[in-house]
Motif scaffolding. Structure first.
Motif, PDB file in Angstrom:
ATOM      1  N   UNK A 118      35.554  40.733  -0.339  1.00  0.00           N
ATOM      2  CA  UNK A 118      37.086  40.957  -0.698  1.00  0.00           C
ATOM      3  C   UNK A 118      37.688  39.497  -0.561  1.00  0.00           C
ATOM      4  N   UNK A 124      37.246  42.967  -5.765  1.00  0.00           N
ATOM      5  CA  UNK A 124      36.511  43.587  -4.694  1.00  0.00           C
ATOM      6  C   UNK A 124      37.596  44.369  -3.988  1.00  0.00           C
ATOM      7  N   UNK A 125      37.606  45.761  -3.692  1.00  0.00           N
ATOM      8  CA  UNK A 125      38.702  46.398  -2.932  1.00  0.00           C
ATOM      9  C   UNK A 125      38.549  46.067  -1.420  1.00  0.00           C
ATOM     10  N   UNK A 126      39.773  45.690  -1.079  1.00  0.00           N
ATOM     11  CA  UNK A 126      39.851  45.155   0.538  1.00  0.00           C
ATOM     12  C   UNK A 126      39.167  46.297   1.344  1.00  0.00           C
ATOM     13  N   UNK A 127      38.503  45.717   2.377  1.00  0.00           N
ATOM     14  CA  UNK A 127      37.834  46.587   3.391  1.00  0.00           C
ATOM     15  C   UNK A 127      36.661  47.274   2.956  1.00  0.00           C
ATOM     16  N   UNK A 128      35.798  46.621   1.891  1.00  0.00           N
ATOM     17  CA  UNK A 128      34.776  47.067   1.443  1.00  0.00           C
ATOM     18  C   UNK A 128      33.763  45.994   1.057  1.00  0.00           C
ATOM     19  N   UNK A 129      32.406  46.013   0.985  1.00  0.00           N
ATOM     20  CA  UNK A 129      31.641  44.893   0.781  1.00  0.00           C
ATOM     21  C   UNK A 129      30.769  45.628  -0.166  1.00  0.00           C
ATOM     22  N   UNK A 170      32.033  43.831   7.482  1.00  0.00           N
ATOM     23  CA  UNK A 170      33.340  43.364   7.293  1.00  0.00           C
ATOM     24  C   UNK A 170      33.738  42.367   7.995  1.00  0.00           C
ATOM     25  N   UNK A 171      32.554  42.009   8.961  1.00  0.00           N
ATOM     26  CA  UNK A 171      33.237  40.840  10.049  1.00  0.00           C
ATOM     27  C   UNK A 171      33.271  39.557   9.369  1.00  0.00           C
TER      28      UNK A 171
ATOM     29  N   UNK B  34      38.543  54.917  11.040  1.00  0.00           N
ATOM     30  CA  UNK B  34      38.288  53.978  10.588  1.00  0.00           C
ATOM     31  C   UNK B  34      39.118  52.663  10.784  1.00  0.00           C
ATOM     32  N   UNK B  68      40.478  56.051   5.478  1.00  0.00           N
ATOM     33  CA  UNK B  68      41.852  55.703   4.838  1.00  0.00           C
ATOM     34  C   UNK B  68      42.255  56.672   4.067  1.00  0.00           C
ATOM     35  N   UNK B  84      40.939  51.759  -7.691  1.00  0.00           N
ATOM     36  CA  UNK B  84      40.491  50.612  -6.564  1.00  0.00           C
ATOM     37  C   UNK B  84      40.608  51.515  -5.297  1.00  0.00           C
ATOM     38  N   UNK B  91      33.602  53.931   0.063  1.00  0.00           N
ATOM     39  CA  UNK B  91      32.874  52.898   0.677  1.00  0.00           C
ATOM     40  C   UNK B  91      33.130  53.532   2.317  1.00  0.00           C
TER      41      UNK B  91
END
Lengths: 250, 256
Positions: A118, A124-129, A170-171, B34, B68, B84, B91
């Protein structure tokens, strides 16, 4: 018919990338190049107009001539030889052009990034990879040193695999390699220099970067990212054998 | 009856310490969040396989993951963008699947018509995309799923695999009738988060406004077989372990 040798596969496993020359036919290269030029806001016959021209994506990846570079060439089969026949989702590459900067200041990269991360602007949605298994960079123009070469950091696919055994996906903010490794820990960058029709395959967790183009040519590259069909089942796994899911490389 | 430990009692502890506290308090099952807890499965220094291994090594099983919320909005800009937001939730769900889970807890967005519509559309879309998954929609103070009327408006439009998470603490905070809520949805409740409160202040179980006995009667009458998650949010008692043990014992006695 196999396109890759055992030596090719072994090289990919060790280094995380593999360059194959002349994979596309002249006709395929020409068709893709024509599609790109149709969208470039510059005069094809006047190189002085190419400097800082645009756009970076002059035509969509869905254009038949662009899609054909993967789907109607040996490229997809080559990836399947490594990942496994029928294991990859379909798809095609997208144009990623780098126009000549017009100056002469160029420095090599010490760091790059992992794809799928992200940033506030990349979608790219935040908090995803995002998850990619294998990616490919295809040149449809001559690209030389300092010409905006696609650049990889050999071996970082193995370093990333080790890192993610003990860290969250996510790190790594923005996927930047300097969030994980120091300059000293990073391997030297390798510029993919090539001719039209040359192809660089690279592991989905390979650190890579673009670079500035201070040459005359436009960096005309097509980049495709491909994931396994079962990626939602394996994206969080870090098996002891990082090639466990690669049927052609076990 | 299965009692589940919630890290809301110790949001600052990482997973190994949470498991230790949960074990010392007599629990064998745990849920994770989460966000908002250091025991999150996306803690920077933890991989998903590590989470699995730690839970198994402690002799625990994972009962649930609170993902979330389905807000329909981007968290970084608050822009309305349901696709989104759904990609974020998908995910999270795959993360939970990697932990061995098939059901996930979440709530909705703000108390607006738009958020409610997004919740319905988004929930159904996720369930269609993910056939083996169940979503437990929890009531939450200030959320478009705050109380009885909200659920009555939303549930008829949702796939059957959208279930109800009854959260007693949030019902009490919102001034909602816990028993009326339980009676209305008893056949669709799949998990209960237990927190006793005086007003909106958490208190030791049995000392607050939560009518445990009547609630359990309603649930027993419907042969409820889901989990009870013991939530001691904002614990400020001297010993969290003693408070948790006492809460666990209180619930077991009240149920039996």
């Amino acid at each position: 018919m196999a396109h890759l040798t055992l030596k090719d596969k072994s090289f990919f496993k060790e280094n995380g990338y593999l360059i194959k020359r002349g994979v596309l036919s002249n006709a395929q290269v020409q068709a893709a190049r024509d599609a790109l030029w149709d969208g470039i806001e510059a005069d094809r016959n006047k190189p002085e107009t190419w400097v800082q021209a645009g756009p970076r994506v002059p035509c969509p990846g869905s254009h038949p001539a662009i899609r054909a570079t993967v789907q109607e060439s040996p490229v997809f089969s080559m990836m399947e030889e490594m990942v496994g026949v029928g294991q990859l989702n379909g798809g095609g590459p997208g144009p990623h052009l780098v126009f000549p900067s017009g100056d002469d200041e160029w420095t090599g990269a010490k760091h790059g990034h992992l794809d799928g991360y992200y940033t506030p602007t990349n979608g790219v949605p935040e908090g995803t990879v995002g998850y990619m298994t294998i990616n490919v960079t295809i040149y449809v123009e001559h690209i030389e040193h300092r010409g905006g070469c696609f650049t990889v950091f050999p071996g970082t696919h193995r370093m990333a695999h080790e890192y993610f055994k003990t860290h969250s996906l996510l790190s790594v903010q923005g996927g930047s390699s300097n969030r994980i490794w120091s300059d000293e820990e990073m391997p030297s960058a390798l510029e993919f220099e090539g001719a039209p029709g040359d192809v660089c395959f690279w592991h989905g967790q390979m650190v890579h970067t673009g670079s500035k183009n201070v040459n005359r040519n436009i960096r005309m590259a097509l980049i495709g990212r491909f994931s396994r069909k079962d990626s939602n089942d394996i994206r969080f796994e870090t098996p002891d054998d990082m090639w466990a899911d690669w049927e052609g490389l076990r | 009856m299965d009692l589940v430990f919630s890290p809301t009692a110790c949001p600052e502890l990482e997973l190994p310490q949470v498991l230790e506290l949960a074990a010392d308090s007599g629990f064998k099952r745990i849920q994770l969040f989460r966000d908002a807890t250091e025991s999150s499965p996306v803690h920077p220094n933890t991989s998903v396989p590590m989470v699995r291994e730690r839970i198994a090594a402690a002799g625990f099983s994972l009962a649930g993951l609170n993902i979330r919320n389905l807000t329909g909005r981007k968290a970084d800009s608050d822009e309305h963008n349901l696709p989104y937001n759904l990609r974020q939730l998908e995910w999270d769900i795959h993360l939970g699947r990697a932990l061995g889970l098939t059901e996930f807890n979440l709530s909705g967005g703000a108390r607006t018509d738009e958020a409610q519509e997004d919740l319905i559309e988004g929930t159904n879309e996720l369930l269609e995309r993910l056939p083996g998954v169940r979503l437990n929609l929890g009531n939450q103070q200030g959320n478009c799923l705050q109380g009885l009327a909200d659920f009555q408006a939303v549930l008829p439009a949702l796939d059957e695999r959208a279930r109800v998470l009854l959260n007693t603490g949030h019902l009490l905070t919102a001034g909602e009738d816990v028993l009326a809520f339980a009676e209305a949805f008893v056949n669709r409740i799949s998990v209960v988060h237990l927190r006793d409160q005086q007003g909106d202040r958490p208190v030791p179980f049995g000392q607050g406004d939560l009518p445990f006995s009547d609630l359990f009667s309603i649930l027993k009458g419907a042969h409820y077989a889901g989990d009870f998650v013991v939530e001691l949010e904002s614990v400020n008692w001297a010993s969290p372990c003693d408070a948790l043990s006492a809460a666990r014992a209180f619930v077991e006695e009240a149920w039996n």
